[in-house]
Write a protein that holds these residues in place. Sequence first.
Motif, PDB file in Angstrom:
ATOM      1  N   ASN A 181      10.100  -5.681  -1.330  1.00 35.01           N
ATOM      2  CA  ASN A 181       9.204  -6.500  -0.362  1.00 35.01           C
ATOM      3  C   ASN A 181       7.912  -6.525  -0.374  1.00 35.01           C
ATOM      4  OD1 ASN A 181      11.823  -7.545   0.331  1.00 35.01           O
ATOM      5  ND2 ASN A 181      11.034  -7.857   2.533  1.00 35.01           N
ATOM      6  N   ASP A 218       9.352  -6.617   5.212  1.00 32.14           N
ATOM      7  CA  ASP A 218      10.300  -5.802   5.539  1.00 32.14           C
ATOM      8  C   ASP A 218       9.804  -5.073   6.959  1.00 32.14           C
ATOM      9  OD1 ASP A 218      12.784  -4.054   4.686  1.00 32.14           O
ATOM     10  OD2 ASP A 218      11.309  -2.715   5.770  1.00 32.14           O
ATOM     11  N   ASN A 219      10.818  -5.061   7.856  1.00 30.43           N
ATOM     12  CA  ASN A 219      10.289  -4.652   9.335  1.00 30.43           C
ATOM     13  C   ASN A 219      10.134  -2.917   9.217  1.00 30.43           C
ATOM     14  OD1 ASN A 219      11.035  -6.940  10.744  1.00 30.43           O
ATOM     15  ND2 ASN A 219      12.975  -6.129  11.447  1.00 30.43           N
ATOM     16  N   ASN A 259      15.432  -8.780   9.206  1.00 27.03           N
ATOM     17  CA  ASN A 259      15.145  -7.371   8.743  1.00 27.03           C
ATOM     18  C   ASN A 259      14.072  -7.175   7.695  1.00 27.03           C
ATOM     19  OD1 ASN A 259      18.145  -5.697   9.722  1.00 27.03           O
ATOM     20  ND2 ASN A 259      16.996  -6.901  10.886  1.00 27.03           N
ATOM     21  N   THR A 260      14.465  -8.115   6.811  1.00 30.59           N
ATOM     22  CA  THR A 260      13.371  -8.145   5.328  1.00 30.59           C
ATOM     23  C   THR A 260      12.887  -9.280   5.148  1.00 30.59           C
ATOM     24  OG1 THR A 260      15.748  -8.695   4.232  1.00 30.59           O
ATOM     25  CG2 THR A 260      15.026  -6.247   4.437  1.00 30.59           C
TER      26      THR A 260
END
Length: 601
Positions: free
Chosen positions: A133, A402-403, A397-398
């Motif tokens: 990511n 990305d978190n 989440n991604t």
Amino acid sequence: MRSIFASLIHKPAYEEHAKHLEKVFADPLFDRPTGIDDPARCALTYRRLKHINDNLGLSAPLLEDRERLFTLVEWAALADPSLFYGVFLHYCTTMGAIQDFGRGRDDLDDLIGAMVSMDTIGSLMMTEVGRGNSNANIRTQAVYDAERQEFVLRTPDAAAVKFPPGVSSPFPRTAVVSARLMAGGHDRGLFFFVVPIRDADGRPCDGVRIAPQRPTAILPLDCALVSFDDVRVPFRHWLRDGAALTADGEFTDPAGDALTRTRRLLSVIRHAWEAAVVGLSAVSRASAAVAVRHAHHRRTSGRHAADVPVITYRNQQRPLFGALAAAYVTGIVAATVAGPEQPVAGARTIRTTSLLKVTVDRLAERVTVRSRQAAGALGFFADNRYLDYQGLAHSFNTAAADNQMMLLDGALTLAAGVEYEPPAHAAPTRAERDAFTPGVWTALAATRERLLHQELTTALRTATEAGRSTLDMWNENNALAEALSEAHAFSLVLDTVCTALESVADPAAKAALTDLLALYAAEEIAAHDGWYLAHGLLDADEVRSFPHRVNELCERIAPNALELAEGLDVPYEVVGAPIAEADYVHALTAHTAVAYPDPQA
């Protein structure tokens, strides 16, 4: 009180936009399909997107009308999470990139016009399969051909293949592609280029290689791997953002250097973060509202009472009222994010928006899971939407960065003091401390943020003085860095929530909302009660009292729970969950071939 609650979620203009969308979404095209394969399901998503665009009557990019845009973002998320992706990728990220980085140019009007009319559907291509990511280490190249004054777009190796853009369905597609500009033998940093991906007949354009991937079970999207084999890109398709190239390859850039240029490029993702916050808030609010409704209508005969609504039980109240509280938090945050755009997207704005995306995504997962679990086996029925909405939350989440990466990036700027000062709130004393009142929520959260900032900066300074490498220094402090970003985000959310509470003039409505939001704050503080205890910010008696205090809150919330659920302002006709109906049994069974007798007859 419902209208008072709803005013925290939506501005007055929402009603006008919602009424128009109600007609658009009433088309049979939005009926939920069964028994169709993945390609047909993905194709349906784009037909829906085109139907919406045809009925919007646009003459300019929708991003210029934020209230209208975010109403659409919300309804798309509720109707079809896959459609939501199409909406935010076309209107927010792709057109947002052209507007941000092509600002002041009239030679892009035809490209913008084709997207406004949706003669072509937009896609943003940044991430590469070999870089996860990360959007900073892009290796796709745009090599300047000075002789022909155009660019040659190429994928140098398999690791540089773009993923996972949704472009495998055969529709006309145009992408904004991030690539490393190579000019005069030098790397000039990352820039965006507008690149046709599929032609008017939906066929891949020359040199564009599209490898479709199987849609995921939880979120059917037409993802693909995309590579470029010496694709010729006209000079004007370079979104140069003030940079310049002469005919002989001489390069100038107001950004100053390649690193600054790369950071500037990443700012476009803020449009995706804003859309994510609004869309995730919508599915959070729908999940909580439907679940609270259902818990009042669903009756049970337990060991302790016969034929009572399940909401009577504390083991339903605690998770559902907590979900209701979190849904309100996402709605209040979304209303702020969807407001007027900041005139300059500086470091603070970028950091704040990214951390709010992380926070709302995590809350959306919490709300959708709790709501589904509270409904029992009916929560797994596809028609009741919980799994659709949970899948959307899980995907983010991604998606749009990305978190965890955003938490670490946020901590990096907080530790460096980039447009940031740690909060100066004094820690509340034991005599004035009540973790269930707004002033104390914010003081406890601010104190935790300040102490974590102090701990992290001290650890980094000590590591630097010891000669540790940057990798080792951050590797050893990743958990602490994430905790700081989470604490900062919690402080931001509480400030937003408390400001919203202050705007409520009606005493009864304010009391009901304060109790509900106290439940949210208490859950967040209790999640770190060991830390607060270790730092003397809570004592053992206070920690032990939390479960009892939560029960007291639930008792006060219960009489207002249905009205609070309605205040989330959910268009149930778009959600279409049978479980939301008062007679949910009839709603679920009316389509069966068996005619059941009326028990009252």
